[in-house]
Design an enzyme around this catalytic site. Structure first.
Site, PDB file in Angstrom:
ATOM      1  N   LEU A 146      17.367  -5.948   3.036  1.00  0.00           N
ATOM      2  CA  LEU A 146      17.401  -7.405   2.840  1.00  0.00           C
ATOM      3  C   LEU A 146      17.847  -8.146   4.098  1.00  0.00           C
ATOM      4  CD1 LEU A 146      19.053  -7.395  -0.711  1.00  0.00           C
ATOM      5  CD2 LEU A 146      16.612  -7.440  -0.135  1.00  0.00           C
ATOM      6  N   GLY A 165      15.754 -14.004   4.923  1.00  0.00           N
ATOM      7  CA  GLY A 165      14.553 -14.458   4.205  1.00  0.00           C
ATOM      8  C   GLY A 165      14.699 -14.158   2.713  1.00  0.00           C
ATOM      9  N   HIS A 166      15.093 -12.914   2.391  1.00  0.00           N
ATOM     10  CA  HIS A 166      15.295 -12.559   0.975  1.00  0.00           C
ATOM     11  C   HIS A 166      16.414 -13.405   0.366  1.00  0.00           C
ATOM     12  CE1 HIS A 166      13.768  -8.583   2.620  1.00  0.00           C
ATOM     13  NE2 HIS A 166      12.916  -8.817   1.637  1.00  0.00           N
ATOM     14  N   GLN A 190       1.631   0.802  -2.156  1.00  0.00           N
ATOM     15  CA  GLN A 190       1.171  -0.206  -1.192  1.00  0.00           C
ATOM     16  C   GLN A 190       1.219   0.304   0.252  1.00  0.00           C
ATOM     17  OE1 GLN A 190       4.358  -3.029  -2.561  1.00  0.00           O
ATOM     18  NE2 GLN A 190       4.358  -3.681  -0.424  1.00  0.00           N
ATOM     19  N   GLY A 198       8.125 -15.056  -0.248  1.00  0.00           N
ATOM     20  CA  GLY A 198       8.238 -15.724   1.049  1.00  0.00           C
ATOM     21  C   GLY A 198       6.870 -16.090   1.614  1.00  0.00           C
ATOM     22  N   LYS A 206       6.107 -15.929   4.644  1.00  0.00           N
ATOM     23  CA  LYS A 206       5.736 -15.069   5.767  1.00  0.00           C
ATOM     24  C   LYS A 206       4.582 -14.134   5.382  1.00  0.00           C
ATOM     25  CE  LYS A 206       7.570 -11.333   7.168  1.00  0.00           C
ATOM     26  NZ  LYS A 206       6.496 -10.356   7.357  1.00  0.00           N
ATOM     27  N   ASP A 207       4.634 -13.617   4.154  1.00  0.00           N
ATOM     28  CA  ASP A 207       3.543 -12.759   3.665  1.00  0.00           C
ATOM     29  C   ASP A 207       2.553 -13.648   2.911  1.00  0.00           C
ATOM     30  OD1 ASP A 207       4.499 -10.155   4.582  1.00  0.00           O
ATOM     31  OD2 ASP A 207       6.166 -10.547   3.232  1.00  0.00           O
ATOM     32  N   GLN A 226      -0.239 -12.068   0.774  1.00  0.00           N
ATOM     33  CA  GLN A 226       0.360 -11.498  -0.439  1.00  0.00           C
ATOM     34  C   GLN A 226       0.641 -12.624  -1.460  1.00  0.00           C
ATOM     35  OE1 GLN A 226       3.543  -8.369  -0.703  1.00  0.00           O
ATOM     36  NE2 GLN A 226       4.898 -10.098  -0.930  1.00  0.00           N
TER      37      GLN A 226
HETATM   38  O1  PAF Z   1       6.975  -8.302  -0.204  1.00  0.00           O
HETATM   39  C1  PAF Z   1       7.460  -7.237  -0.619  1.00  0.00           C
HETATM   40  O2  PAF Z   1       8.588  -6.882  -0.324  1.00  0.00           O
HETATM   41  C2  PAF Z   1       6.630  -6.344  -1.516  1.00  0.00           C
HETATM   42  O3  PAF Z   1       5.291  -6.370  -1.158  1.00  0.00           O
HETATM   43  C3  PAF Z   1       6.800  -6.633  -3.018  1.00  0.00           C
HETATM   44  C4  PAF Z   1       6.295  -8.033  -3.380  1.00  0.00           C
HETATM   45  C5  PAF Z   1       8.250  -6.499  -3.407  1.00  0.00           C
HETATM   46  C6  PAF Z   1       5.981  -5.632  -3.846  1.00  0.00           C
HETATM   47  O4  PAF Z   1       6.389  -4.332  -3.616  1.00  0.00           O
END
Ligand code: PAF
Length: 284
Positions: A33, A36-37, A61, A147, A149-150, A153
Site C-alpha cells: 500500500l 494512492g491506496h 491477472q 484509482g 492511475k489504472d 482498469q
Molecule cells: O488495481 C489493483 O490493485 C488490482 O488490479 C485489483 C483491482 C485489486 C484486482 O486484483
C-alpha cells in the site's frame, strides 16, 4: 480493524454491519500500500460508514512471464497503514478461498480491453474482471473505489458493472503523485535510484502533451511531439505507447468531441519496472 480470511466470515461481518444501518465502501487492492491506496480509503470513509479493504495478489491477472512471485507482499506494514487510516475490515483471502478447486468461470469484457494494456498483457483484464466480480459478490459494497492511475482498469470495471448490472457505484479517485510528479505505484519500488529519477519522464511527457493539446495542436502532432520529447529525455526508458483516447471506451480520439474529456495515456519500461500514467484533458 477486523482481519477476516474466509468468505463465510467476511459475509457475516458485513451482514451484521448492514443490519445496523451501515453503508459499505470497498477498496480492492493487491497490498504494497501507498498514499494512492490510502486516499481511496479516505474517500470511502467520507462517503460510506464501513471501509472494507481487501489485500489479494490475484494470480489470474499476471501472465506467466510477469512478476507474480516477486510482487511485493509487506503485509505487516500494510496492516499498520490500514490501522492508521481507521480501516474497519481487512479481507485477506487465500487462493483457495477465491479460486476454489475446479474453478472455471471467467469474466471477459469486450472491445475496451483489446488495446493498450490489454494488447501488451492479453490475459490481464480477464483476471482483473474475474477477481473484481468475485470480490463484489462476496463483499456486496454500496460503493467501490479505484484509482485513476489504472485508467483502463477503471474503464473495464465500470463497463462490467454496467453490462452485468452489479448494484455498486464505482468511484474513480485522482492519481496521487510524489512531490516531483511521479504517479504513486506499488511497482515504483522496483526502480533503483537512477531509474527513479528517469521515471519522471512519464509525467513530464504527459505535461508536454497536455500543454500542446491545450494550445490547439492537432492530436496527431501532440503525439509526435510527445514521442520526440520522450526520446530526447530518455536514457534507458522504452516508450510502449503514448496515445490520446476516450477514457470511457478506450478508443483512439483524433479531436475533441462536444463536452467529452480525452485522456493522454502513456506506458514505458524502465529497467525491471513497467510504469503507466495518464492525464484527463478537457477542451479549453
Ligand atoms: O488495481 C489493483 O490493485 C488490482 O488490479 C485489483 C483491482 C485489486 C484486482 O486484483
Amino acid at each position: 480493524m477486523e482481519i477476516v480470511k474466509s468468505v463465510l466470515e467476511v459475509r457475516r461481518v458485513i451482514a451484521a454491519a448492514r443490519k445496523s444501518g451501515k453503508t459499505i465502501g470497498f477498496i480492492p487492492t493487491m497490498g504494497a500500500l501507498h498514499e494512492g491506496h490510502l486516499s481511496l480509503i479516505r474517500a470511502s470513509k467520507k462517503k460510506t460508514s464501513l471501509a472494507v479493504v481487501s489485500i489479494y495478489v490475484n494470480p489470474t491477472q499476471f501472465a506467466p512471464s510477469e512478476d507474480l512471485e516477486k510482487y511485493p507482499r509487506p503485509i505487516e506494514k500494510d496492516i499498520a497503514l490500514l490501522e492508521k487510516e481507521n480501516t474497519d475490515v481487512l479481507f485477506l483471502p487465500s487462493n483457495d478461498e477465491i479460486y476454489p478447486k475446479g474453478f472455471s468461470t471467467f469474466v471477459t469484457v469486450g472491445d475496451i480491453t483489446e488495446g493498450f494494456e490489454g494488447l501488451l498483457r492479453p490475459t490481464h483484464f480477464r483476471g482483473v474482471a474475474t477477481v473484481v466480480a468475485s470480490l463484489f459478490n462476496i463483499i456486496q459494497p454500496d460503493v467501490a473505489f479505484f484509482g485513476q492511475k489504472d485508467l483502463q482498469q477503471a474503464a473495464v470495471i465500470k463497463r462490467m458493472v454496467r453490462d452485468l448490472h452489479f448494484p455498486v457505484q464505482i468511484e474513480i479517485c485522482k492519481t496521487v503523485r510524489e512531490g516531483d510528479g511521479l504517479a504513486m505505484s506499488s511497482r515504483n519500488r522496483y526502480l533503483d535510484l537512477q531509474e527513479r529519477e528517469e521515471a519522471l519522464i512519464l509525467s513530464q511527457t504527459l505535461l508536454n502533451a497536455q500543454d500542446n493539446l491545450q494550445s490547439g495542436l492537432s492530436f496527431a502532432d501532440v503525439k509526435l511531439k510527445g514521442a520526440k520529447f520522450f526520446d530526447k529525455l530518455k536514457k534507458k526508458a522504452i516508450l510502449e505507447y503514448l496515445d490520446i483516447i476516450n477514457p470511457e471506451t478506450f478508443q483512439l480520439a483524433d479531436s475533441f468531441k462536444a463536452k467529452e474529456d480525452v485522456a493522454i495515456i502513456i506506458a514505458a519500461r524502465i529497467g525491471e519496472a513497467r510504469l503507466i500514467d495518464n492525464v484527463l484533458v478537457s477542451k479549453k
